[in-house]
Scaffold this motif. Structure first.
Motif, PDB file in Angstrom:
ATOM      1  N   TYR A 114      54.934 -35.354  -1.141  1.00 52.88           N
ATOM      2  CA  TYR A 114      53.613 -34.728  -1.272  1.00 52.88           C
ATOM      3  C   TYR A 114      52.716 -35.064  -0.097  1.00 52.88           C
ATOM      4  O   TYR A 114      51.750 -34.366   0.182  1.00 52.88           O
ATOM      5  CB  TYR A 114      52.940 -35.186  -2.572  1.00 52.88           C
ATOM      6  CG  TYR A 114      53.378 -34.424  -3.807  1.00 52.88           C
ATOM      7  CD1 TYR A 114      54.434 -33.514  -3.767  1.00 52.88           C
ATOM      8  CD2 TYR A 114      52.734 -34.618  -5.025  1.00 52.88           C
ATOM      9  CE1 TYR A 114      54.835 -32.844  -4.888  1.00 52.88           C
ATOM     10  CE2 TYR A 114      53.137 -33.932  -6.171  1.00 52.88           C
ATOM     11  CZ  TYR A 114      54.191 -33.043  -6.094  1.00 52.88           C
ATOM     12  OH  TYR A 114      54.598 -32.358  -7.200  1.00 52.88           O
ATOM     13  N   TYR A 115      53.049 -36.180   0.574  1.00 54.29           N
ATOM     14  CA  TYR A 115      52.220 -36.612   1.701  1.00 54.29           C
ATOM     15  C   TYR A 115      52.136 -35.536   2.789  1.00 54.29           C
ATOM     16  O   TYR A 115      51.157 -35.476   3.539  1.00 54.29           O
ATOM     17  CB  TYR A 115      52.754 -37.915   2.293  1.00 54.29           C
ATOM     18  CG  TYR A 115      54.065 -37.778   3.035  1.00 54.29           C
ATOM     19  CD1 TYR A 115      54.079 -37.515   4.405  1.00 54.29           C
ATOM     20  CD2 TYR A 115      55.284 -37.914   2.386  1.00 54.29           C
ATOM     21  CE1 TYR A 115      55.275 -37.380   5.092  1.00 54.29           C
ATOM     22  CE2 TYR A 115      56.473 -37.784   3.058  1.00 54.29           C
ATOM     23  CZ  TYR A 115      56.471 -37.524   4.412  1.00 54.29           C
ATOM     24  OH  TYR A 115      57.662 -37.385   5.090  1.00 54.29           O
ATOM     25  N   VAL A 116      53.152 -34.691   2.898  1.00 56.02           N
ATOM     26  CA  VAL A 116      53.136 -33.632   3.909  1.00 56.02           C
ATOM     27  C   VAL A 116      51.971 -32.673   3.662  1.00 56.02           C
ATOM     28  O   VAL A 116      51.292 -32.238   4.601  1.00 56.02           O
ATOM     29  CB  VAL A 116      54.475 -32.869   3.915  1.00 56.02           C
ATOM     30  CG1 VAL A 116      54.408 -31.678   4.865  1.00 56.02           C
ATOM     31  CG2 VAL A 116      55.617 -33.796   4.317  1.00 56.02           C
ATOM     32  N   TYR A 117      51.715 -32.365   2.396  1.00 56.15           N
ATOM     33  CA  TYR A 117      50.630 -31.448   2.065  1.00 56.15           C
ATOM     34  C   TYR A 117      49.266 -32.108   2.290  1.00 56.15           C
ATOM     35  O   TYR A 117      48.336 -31.474   2.802  1.00 56.15           O
ATOM     36  CB  TYR A 117      50.758 -30.989   0.613  1.00 56.15           C
ATOM     37  CG  TYR A 117      52.094 -30.345   0.311  1.00 56.15           C
ATOM     38  CD1 TYR A 117      52.349 -29.023   0.659  1.00 56.15           C
ATOM     39  CD2 TYR A 117      53.119 -31.072  -0.310  1.00 56.15           C
ATOM     40  CE1 TYR A 117      53.569 -28.434   0.393  1.00 56.15           C
ATOM     41  CE2 TYR A 117      54.354 -30.488  -0.585  1.00 56.15           C
ATOM     42  CZ  TYR A 117      54.569 -29.165  -0.232  1.00 56.15           C
ATOM     43  OH  TYR A 117      55.781 -28.594  -0.490  1.00 56.15           O
ATOM     44  N   PHE A 118      49.145 -33.367   1.896  1.00 56.34           N
ATOM     45  CA  PHE A 118      47.886 -34.081   2.117  1.00 56.34           C
ATOM     46  C   PHE A 118      47.600 -34.229   3.614  1.00 56.34           C
ATOM     47  O   PHE A 118      46.469 -34.030   4.076  1.00 56.34           O
ATOM     48  CB  PHE A 118      47.925 -35.459   1.464  1.00 56.34           C
ATOM     49  CG  PHE A 118      47.912 -35.421  -0.041  1.00 56.34           C
ATOM     50  CD1 PHE A 118      46.891 -34.776  -0.726  1.00 56.34           C
ATOM     51  CD2 PHE A 118      48.917 -36.021  -0.775  1.00 56.34           C
ATOM     52  CE1 PHE A 118      46.874 -34.734  -2.114  1.00 56.34           C
ATOM     53  CE2 PHE A 118      48.911 -35.990  -2.160  1.00 56.34           C
ATOM     54  CZ  PHE A 118      47.886 -35.345  -2.831  1.00 56.34           C
TER      55      PHE A 118
END
Length: 412
Positions: A114-118
């Motif tokens: 999910y860090y990619v989206y954040f």
């Protein structure tokens, strides 16, 4: 656990054993599995998904948020020079966005990258900050027209430090200012596009931090991003070398070093961490809290953890670099019978309005305006009642920006 692990890895390759290990543990929750130094998966704990790491990073994040939000509020309370303070407030917002984004990425480290989206939100804003820093420098010096009046026709000093060694013998012109603006604006376009492509590649399993394989997207994204951000920062160097004497009263060194450290060094920091994970210095995780994660997750987690801590010190540095004391003094020196020019809400609304950036992009990239400089003036429009000014003004006067284009051939 260790005995069954040895049986799985005795007759199979590391990749096969990892897949078998994950399939056997797919129903077990709250388990973290990493690749050991000998290449076999083993159950272990990593610091990043512990309560201590989340609490420690949270303390630094919320401290940074309090410091920066108070500074933003102070600027909005003393919103006396909108043409400068709008850029300052936009720059200050980098701390809340970076800090809170990194903390969320750390909290959700086990949720399938999910860090990619954040991080995409964070990456888009850093391009916006570089543009606003250059625009703020323009405003300090009175705009394009005033800058051209000072530097036009002067010889460019050859300096390896500022990257002007290849420009020896050339003189400053409107084309020089155009290049500085275009080089920063291109980053505002390239970075969001690269962030969108990163999200798409990650969704199809073609993007992993630190994976320099030619069949993956990380290598190409990194090259394009590195070229784009280097060009933007090179433009800042060029502009500073040309106007360092003029900017000296505004103490630009601390401002420039802080912005450069937050943006440029964080990029290289993330790349180094990703390489360290690929080299085995940082262990690669297969499962975090029972959730399967991809390559580069641990490196990205360390990047986010370090960023949370760094933003506390960045908030302190920005507090000194972009102090609001000057604007508070201007507010205190205003006559008591003059209503404030802006409320806090209207100042914030003006700050988040990207219309000036769109107008600037049109001016700098449109061929029709290449030989014109912008001269910004402000007209004060007093509020009226029934078409006439009343004896007591209850509403605040408004300032309307008026942009004048001046042909550089006729300006001097």
């Amino acid at each position: 656990m260790n005995e069954s692990l040895e049986e799985m890895t005795s007759d199979h390759s590391v990749q096969d054993s990892s897949s078998l290990f994950l399939s056997n543990l797919s129903r077990i929750s709250n388990m973290t599995v990493i690749i050991s130094k000998n290449g076999t998966p083993e159950e272990d704990q990593i610091f990043l998904n512990t309560t201590a790491a989340q609490a420690l990073s949270g303390i630094f994040v919320w401290s940074a948020l309090l410091i920066t939000c108070h500074q933003i509020y102070s600027h909005l309370r003393s919103y006396t020079v909108p043409n400068e303070q709008r850029y300052i407030i936009r720059i200050l917002f980098i701390v809340p966005i970076y800090a809170f984004d990194s903390w969320l990425s750390l909290l959700f480290i086990s949720n399938d990258q999910y860090y990619v989206y954040f991080d995409s939100v964070r990456d888009c804003y850093e391009a916006f900050v570089i543009y606003n820093f250059l625009s703020l420098s323009f405003e300090y010096l009175g705009g394009e027209s005033a800058i051209m009046a000072e530097i036009r026709g002067k010889q460019i000093r050859s300096s390896c430090l500022y990257g002007t060694c290849c420009l020896a013998g050339m003189s400053y012109s409107i084309g020089f200012l155009r290049f500085c603006k275009q080089a920063t604006l291109q980053f505002c376009v390239v970075k969001p596009i690269m962030s969108l492509i990163t999200i798409l590649l990650q969704a199809f399993g073609k993007y992993h931090d630190g994976d320099f394989n030619v069949t993956g997207g990380y290598l190409y994204i990194t090259i394009i991003y590195n070229v784009s951000v280097s060009l933007a920062l090179y433009a800042l160097f060029l502009f500073y070398s040309a106007t360092s004497d003029l900017l000296r009263p505004y103490e630009p060194v601390l401002k420039f070093l802080t912005i450069k450290s937050v943006i440029f060094l964080s990029f290289w920091q993330g790349m180094v961490l990703a390489i360290l994970e690929r080299c085995g210095v940082i262990p690669e995780a297969l499962l975090i809290d029972g959730h399967k994660v991809g390559a580069g997750t641990v490196a990205a987690g360390w990047q986010n953890f370090i960023t949370c801590i760094e933003m506390f010190f960045a908030a302190i540095a920005l507090r000194y670099a972009f102090t609001c004391n000057v604007y508070q003094q201007k507010k205190s020196q205003a006559p008591d019978n003059i209503a404030p020019m802006h409320s806090i809400s209207s100042g914030l609304k003006e700050t988040i309005n990207p219309g000036d950036m769109v107008q600037d992009a049109i001016h700098n990239f449109s061929p029709a305006y290449q030989q014109y400089t912008q001269q910004s003036t402000q007209e004060v429009v007093q509020p009226s009642q029934n078409g006439k000014l009343g004896p007591s003004v209850t509403k605040s006067p408004k300032k309307s920006d008026k942009i004048t284009l001046i042909d550089t051939d006729d300006e001097f």
